[in-house]
Structures are given as structure tokens and as C-alpha cells.
Design an enzyme around this catalytic site. Sequence first.
Site, short mmCIF file in Angstrom:
data_model
loop_
_atom_site.label_atom_id
_atom_site.label_comp_id
_atom_site.label_asym_id
_atom_site.label_seq_id
_atom_site.Cartn_x
_atom_site.Cartn_y
_atom_site.Cartn_z
N HIS A 405 1.77 0.77 1.65
CA HIS A 405 1.52 0.09 0.29
C HIS A 405 2.78 -0.10 -0.30
O HIS A 405 3.75 0.70 -0.12
CB HIS A 405 0.46 0.41 -0.57
CG HIS A 405 0.79 1.48 -1.42
ND1 HIS A 405 1.39 1.16 -2.79
CD2 HIS A 405 0.69 2.73 -1.14
CE1 HIS A 405 1.59 2.27 -3.30
NE2 HIS A 405 1.33 3.38 -2.53
N CYS A 406 3.05 -1.32 -0.98
CA CYS A 406 4.19 -1.39 -1.80
C CYS A 406 3.39 -2.16 -3.05
O CYS A 406 2.40 -1.88 -3.36
CB CYS A 406 5.40 -2.27 -1.17
SG CYS A 406 4.37 -3.93 -0.72
N GLU A 407 4.27 -3.05 -3.87
CA GLU A 407 3.70 -3.56 -5.14
C GLU A 407 2.69 -4.43 -4.89
O GLU A 407 1.70 -4.44 -5.61
CB GLU A 407 4.87 -4.05 -5.86
CG GLU A 407 4.52 -4.63 -7.04
CD GLU A 407 5.54 -5.27 -8.18
OE1 GLU A 407 5.08 -5.66 -9.16
OE2 GLU A 407 6.77 -5.47 -7.61
#
Length: 502
Positions: A405-407
Site C-alpha cells: 500500500h501507499c498513500e
Amino acid sequence: MAEGGRPGSGPSFRSNHRKILNLLLERETSFSMSSDRPGTPLKKKLFGDSANLSILSGGTPKRCLDLSNLSSGEMSATQFTTSADLDETGHLDSTGSEEIQLAGMSYHQHLLKCSPAQLLCSTPNALDHGRRKKDAICSSSENKENENNTSKPLEWWAHRNLLFQKRPGGPYMSPLSLLDNGNLVEGEMKHLGSPITAVSKLDKNPERGEDQAEEISDELMEFSLEDQEEAKVSLNTSCLYRSFSLPDSLNSPGLKQVVKFKDHTLPDKVKKKYCSSHEELRKGLGVKKMVSLCNINMIQMLEEDSNQGPLIGDFSKVCALPTVSGRHQDLKYVNPETVAALLSGKFQGLIEKFYIIDCRYPYEYLGGHIQGALNLYSQEELCNFFLKKPIIPLDTQKRIIVVFHCEFSSERGPRMCRSLREEDRALNQYPALYYPELYILKGGYRDFFPEYMELCEPQSYCPMHHQDHKAELLRCRSQNKAWEGERQLQEQIALLVKDVSP
């Protein structure tokens, strides 16, 4: 002798008389289709301009009906033109026979005016019957050269169904004259016994009851074999000698009929059962979809796959976590609820170990992250952690899961996931993989934090474009570009070496 005797008593008279007789016989047997027949001098003197009776009907040439015998069923039209005493030259006698002839002619013309078209019958049966009569007359008249009957007007013998009838208060009239113009053809076909008129009557009233329709059909089908042969002969003859006044539809060949005898009848119950079974059979027949065995097997496999869920990367098992649709169709996405359930230990029976990879930059990770997540924002770090020493589950029935995941899980997280899968494919023989189950957190940390803040450390959220971390953002981006360029260069060198090597 010719000078002392009566005129025309010599051989010349006989030869002339024979020529007249032959001319009359030729005109009688030729049956020309022309409606305008030139009249002989004898006819013109007897009847005047009305000798050409075929002009009145406008059809094929016709002759007067024989009305000689009213009581026995057949009558000759020459009774109304009573045979006058003709001299041997063919001229009328000037005695009292002229008055009788004129009276007969006037009465004959009166009958013709009453029914000009109906009196001149043109039915095939009448033609056959009249032809037989005329052949007999011609054969009997060959031996009588000098008799006065050779100068009689030509006679047409009518069919016995077309006899004249006498009304209570009027003269003799033809039964066809009692019909109107519309029923003329139906009347003639009725006397012939033709089934064509009966069929048309059935078509006019399609809403009859079943009983009445059966009675009518029985009457139509109860023809004897003899009557059928007569109808066939008459219909075949009508093709050659058809009147122009009849419609063209009657010139077509007759309909085939099946002889039905009175003794051989089906009961009403049998008919009803036959009709009901026939209707049930027609209802049972319908368009049905035909599916082969191969199609059934493929459909079953697809249904099983859809019910069980998508397969993992090496196609050996079904995914352990429930997946949802996301932005990238080649990747598998999971909801924040699934990640929360994974952290709480609800999948311990299937999963031996899981890794949550936070692909954000270091200042974002320090500003708040999911409990137990690893911060790996470069592909070099990712490959060093997972591929230098691959992690193998101790229990072969359990799995190792990696969640990226990222932002927002739109660019950095999917890119890192694809990079790990590519390196893993390169190190293994297809379709074997070290890490077959790779997932993407849908919505990223932005969607997970508001719902599960208690599962975050620290419980805060630092966006990528924060005002306090602009310099650090530029440094991380330049570093990522350098690493990306170096990785692409290494890939190109590897391709060149592979092409050069034998």
C-alpha cells in the site's frame, strides 16, 4: 326437264343443294373460336340479322337450344321457328306458312331477349352432349340429300339439367335466367357437380359450428367413382372449350378428392381424441437449446471458479483473502476490513506469516503507519528483503501473504507489487513462485486510517505533499529516479549478454 319443271329440279340444283349441305356441316363441326360468324343467305332470309346468335353472348360461337320436346324433358328451339314449307330452291313458300314463321320468330326472339346469355350454355357437359347429338344428326342426314330438313337452322341440344321451366304466370324461361349475374357461374358449376363452388362457400363462412362443418364436408366427400370420372372429364374438356365469360380460376385443374363412403366413418370421440393429441404434440414441439458435453464441462468449471474465487499467482490454489475490484485489473485488491481482520488474527488457520509493505517515503511512514508494516519505498530494498533469501513457509498447507500500500494505492504500491512479481518470475520456472499471493490495499493508508485509527502507529496521518517535508520529498524522488535508471540499465545489459551468448 329443267325448263318445263319447277326451278332447281335438275342435277344442277342437287349439286348446289349438296354444296350448301356440306357447307353447313363444315361450319357445324369446325367450331371456330371467332365470335363473328358470317351468316348464310338462307339464314339471313329466315332470321335476318339475328341469325348470328353468338354475338349476343360475346363468347365462343353458340347455337340455339333444341326446344322440340317440352313434355319429355328435351325441347328444340325450332318449335318456336316452325319449319316452313320450303321449295326445292330453299325459298319460303308464299302461302300461309309465312305468318306461322313470323309468329314463331317473334316469340323465339322474345325468349332470346329475356335471357340472351343464359340461353347459350357453354358448359363442358353441354358441349359433349350436344356434340354426340349433332354427330347422330349428321350421320342420318347424309342419305337424305333432297329433303327439306337440310335447310333447317342448326340446333344445339342442351344438357338435361338446363331444361326450360315454366313459371306459374309466365312463358318458358331458362333456370339460368332466374339467377342473378353474380350467381351465374355458381349455378353452372353446381349443375356440373364441381367441388370448386362448394369449397368457396366454406371459405365465405369460416365461423360455422363444428357439427355443421362436418356435415358439409361429409356431403362434399360422398362422391361416387362414376361422378368423379365425369367431373374429371368435364374439367379437362373445359380447358379446350372454355367460355370467355367464365373466370380464369375455373380453367385451373380440379382439386384432388378422396372418396369417402358412408359406411366408413369415424366416431366423434375418436376425432376429438385425435385432435387433442395432435394439439398436445404441436405444443410439445418447440425450440430447445442444445448443449454439448464439452460446453457443459466448461460451464461447470467456470461456475466453480467463479464461486471459489480467483487463483493465486502459481494457479495452484484459490486466494486466501477475499478480493475486490480495483483500478488495475492485473492486480488483486483487498478492503481495509480484510486487512484489519488479518491483523486481528482471523486467518491464522490459512496463513503462516503475512507482510504489510508501506511504499511511502520515510517521512510519511514516520507520520503514521499500520501496525507491523515495513517501510520499503525502493525496488532495490524490496528485492534485497524478499529475494536474496526467500521466505519459505514451514507448513506447506499454510501460506505467506504480502500486502502493498501507499498513500492512495494508485502508483507506488502497484509499481512495487509488479516489480516483486517480475523478479520472482525471473528467478523461478513458470508458473512456480516464491510469493504467489500479492495484494494491494484498496484506498491506501488514506482510507484505512479514518476507519481503523487504533491499528495505526502513531495514530496520525502525514500526506506526501506536506509543507514541512518539501525538501525531503525532492530528495526521495531524485533518489528513486536514480535507482530506476540504474535498474533499467542493468536490465538492458542483461538482455545484451543474453543475445550474445550462444
